[in-house]
Design an enzyme around this catalytic site. Structure first.
Site, short mmCIF file in Angstrom:
data_model
loop_
_atom_site.label_atom_id
_atom_site.label_comp_id
_atom_site.label_asym_id
_atom_site.label_seq_id
_atom_site.Cartn_x
_atom_site.Cartn_y
_atom_site.Cartn_z
N CYS A 2 0.88 -1.10 0.16
CA CYS A 2 0.05 0.08 0.04
C CYS A 2 0.67 1.28 0.08
O CYS A 2 1.94 1.32 0.37
CB CYS A 2 -0.88 0.01 1.41
SG CYS A 2 -1.85 -1.42 1.54
N LYS A 485 9.47 -11.68 -16.63
CA LYS A 485 8.97 -10.16 -17.23
C LYS A 485 7.62 -10.58 -17.75
O LYS A 485 6.81 -9.86 -17.79
CB LYS A 485 9.93 -9.85 -18.09
CG LYS A 485 10.93 -8.79 -17.62
CD LYS A 485 10.60 -7.62 -16.96
CE LYS A 485 10.31 -7.62 -15.56
NZ LYS A 485 11.17 -7.88 -14.34
N HIS A 504 14.44 -33.88 -18.84
CA HIS A 504 14.24 -34.58 -17.46
C HIS A 504 12.88 -34.38 -16.93
O HIS A 504 12.62 -34.63 -15.54
CB HIS A 504 15.22 -34.35 -16.33
CG HIS A 504 16.91 -34.69 -16.84
ND1 HIS A 504 17.10 -35.94 -17.20
CD2 HIS A 504 17.82 -33.87 -17.07
CE1 HIS A 504 18.24 -36.22 -17.64
NE2 HIS A 504 18.91 -34.85 -17.62
#
Ligand code: G6P
Length: 608
Positions: A2, A485, A504
């Site tokens: 906030c 991003k 894998h």
């Protein structure tokens, strides 16, 4: 998290508060609200969603009269994001209005206690207990009520309080959550971040934990936890107001991507004197330095991914083992740390709660601590033994860009500096690296010049629903940031995998329609990466290769490619991430996302 603001002056407070909230909105945008005292009552306006909703609702604040008030922009923790849970919160008698950033950990117990006394709660927030406690403890002296209330609170908070007490008074309190006081002429302010203060003043006071301030138009008085006045120094903010504004760009993120050559320069150049790296505030004696047997880098999010790049570079040049640890995990792991450990904490904001906690824990265990931080005077900068600032300027977009590249720049310099002092770097190589550092702003600019090509690619590739980023060694480190991003701002499922690890397990997910962004700039392992490209192509994936500009081999194999300018190999991540930032930006734009304010995220995460 906030953002909070406060104003006390002799002009209308609401427009000042709303403007401040707009500048803090990157901290959270679930709701916005203001409370303004007009001498007779406290007027409140609050609404779910963006600050612009509040602005529309109040006609840019013109409807809310009074010269003193507080404002809040919310990243919801306790209670859904709606009008009722929006701050400010009021005491039942209307005398107090409160805005809060942080978490009151003992709120449930306090709520129970107050409810038993007949207090009626209207919201689901932890914050509302503060307003009612203030009322409970008020006996004609607001300062005393503030102190008694603070004594009951556990957790982290920066609080702003308006008290309708005669002409009205403003208080600001800090406990493990950022809060800065702005010293003006005939008016004073507080805010979570200097971004809200720079339009009004460059003179600030950094509050410390446990301190609180009483703010009038003429005066700011800071008190310690016992209510005794404390003499606080006034600091000057180095940032200009323009630096915290969009300057003609559609989004802060694009502006900040474009600023990277200049930010790199500002971070690196002043620290190279006569061809030698010197840090202004990192001074380990030889004895301390040679005693270090391992380095732990800890951080969250992108800062952690900058650390991943730093790990390769430091190990390569210094031959000291480096591990990169998530701050939220490290602190609770009973970590094995002693005075031979150098702990490097990285944080753009300097306020990330998990990173602060990890730093404290490791310091307590004897580690020597170095912080790489962007915000001057932030909590992490104050707590660490040594600080190296990144000079990226204010970063407003939630998804970091220039913050990340300047962190990597500092890590690169640090690696060179340490390797040299440890006697592990030939003079000729040292000089070569310094020249390469000087060349980097030009290389970053050339990476930015890929803008149009990346935009076209984004348009073509933006409909993929799962995107894998793969690479080896430094390419792998960069792929982590590239995928973060993209997912942060476009909401596409994107994950980074070490290219050799894909087979894998995760290759089971690769199919027709998958996009594999293959980072292939790390030349010693190119052939291996090429095999991995074949493997994913054989499963029907489309491949976007990110390669050095003169590498034709991989270009032929890939469906699409981005050519990154060739740099000193250790510094390639800085040039390489730029087109990936642009890719994320344009994909998000194509998909109509709110780029600067991605859903569910906040820039400065001040809760655990
Ligand atoms: C949040 C942000 C990330 C950021 C991380 C660390 O999660 O959304 O973008 O990388 O915090 O922030 P810091 O300020 O410590 O670098």
């Amino acid at each position: 998290m906030c953002g909070i603001v406060g104003f006390s002056g002799t002009r209308e407070a609401a427009p000042v508060l709303i403007d401040g909230l707009k500048r803090l909105e990157y901290r959270g945008y679930d709701s916005a609200g203001i409370a303004v005292a007009d001498g007779e009552r406290i007027n409140v306006a609050k609404v779910k969603g963006y600050v612009r909703n509040l602005s529309e609702m109040t006609h840019d604040g013109a409807d809310i009269k009074g010269f003193l008030g507080v404002g809040h922009t919310r990243w919801a923790t306790h209670g859904a994001p709606n009008d009722i849970n929006a701050h400010p919160h009021m005491s039942s008698d209307g005398r107090f209005a409160v805005v809060h950033n942080g978490i009151i950990e003992n709120y449930a117990q306090l709520r129970e206690e107050l409810t038993a006394k007949g207090v009626k709660f209207v919201s689901d927030t932890d914050t509302e207990v503060v307003a009612h406690l203030l009322e409970e403890y008020y006996q004609g002296d607001a300062k005393k009520a503030v102190m008694r209330t603070a004594a009951r609170l556990e957790g982290s908070y920066s609080l702003g309080v308006v008290c309708l007490d005669g002409t009205g008074r403003l208080f600001a309190m800090r406990e493990q959550s950022p809060l800065i006081l702005g010293v003006g002429v005939g008016e004073n302010y507080f805010a979570s971040d200097v971004a809200a203060l720079v339009p009004h003043t460059k003179n600030v006071i950094y509050l410390d934990d446990g301190e609180f301030a009483e703010i009038t138009p003429e005066e700011i008085t800071v008190y310690d936890v016992r209510g005794i006045p404390v003499n606080k120094p006034i600091s000057r903010i180095a940032w200009d107001v323009e630096a915290a504004e969009k300057g003609g760009y559609e989004h802060f993120m694009l502006k900040e991507i474009m600023e990277q050559p200049a930010c790199f320069k500002a971070t690196v150049e002043p620290r190279i004197k006569d061809g030698r790296i010197e840090f202004e505030s990192f001074s380990l004696s030889d004895e301390e330095l040679f005693g270090i047997d391992r380095i732990i880098i800890t951080a969250c999010g992108s800062a952690g991914y900058a650390g991943q790049v730093g790990r390769y570079v430091i190990e390569e040049l210094c031959r000291i083992p480096v591990s990169v640890e998530l701050a939220s995990e490290l602190r609770y792991r009973n970590p094995i740390i002693n005075e031979k450990t150098l702990l490097i904490v990285i944080s753009q904001s300097g306020e990330t709660a998990d990173t602060i906690a990890a730093l404290k824990e490791c310091r307590a265990r004897g580690a020597r601590t170095l912080a790489i931080v962007n915000v001057v005077g932030s909590t992490i900068a104050k707590l660490a033994d040594h600080v190296i600032y990144t000079w990226a300027g204010p970063e407003i977009a939630v998804a970091t860009t220039k913050g990340y590249t300047t962190q990597v720049a500092v890590l690169d310099m640090l690696a060179i500096y340490l390797a040299d002092r440890l006697g592990r770097l030939e003079k000729s190589r040292y000089d070569e690296l310094i020249v390469a550092l000087h060349d980097m702003p030009g290389k970053i600019q050339r990476a930015i010049d890929l803008n149009r090509r990346v935009k076209r690619l984004a348009k073509r590739l933006c409909r993929h629903n799962d995107i894998y980023f793969i690479g080896r060694n430094l390419d792998y480190a960069v792929s982590m940031e590239g995928s973060l991003k993209l997912k942060e701002i476009s909401y596409i499922f994107a994950e980074a995998y070490a290219a050799g690890e894909l087979k894998h397990g995760t290759i089971a997910l690769v199919e027709q329609g998958s996009l594999v962004v293959t980072l292939a700039c790390y030349e010693p392992l190119l052939e291996k990466t090429m095999s991995n490209i074949e493997e994913v192509k054989a499963r029907g994936a489309e491949v976007l290769a990110v390669v050095l500009e003169d590498n034709r081999q991989i270009v032929k194999m890939a469906d699409e490619f981005i050519l990154v300018p060739r740099t000193e190999p250790l510094f390639t991540p800085i040039a390489q991430i730029v087109p990936l930032q642009l890719f994320a930006y344009y994909v998000a734009k194509e998909r109509g996302c709110d780029i600067d304010k991605p859903k569910n995220l906040a820039k400065s995460v001040t809760v655990e």
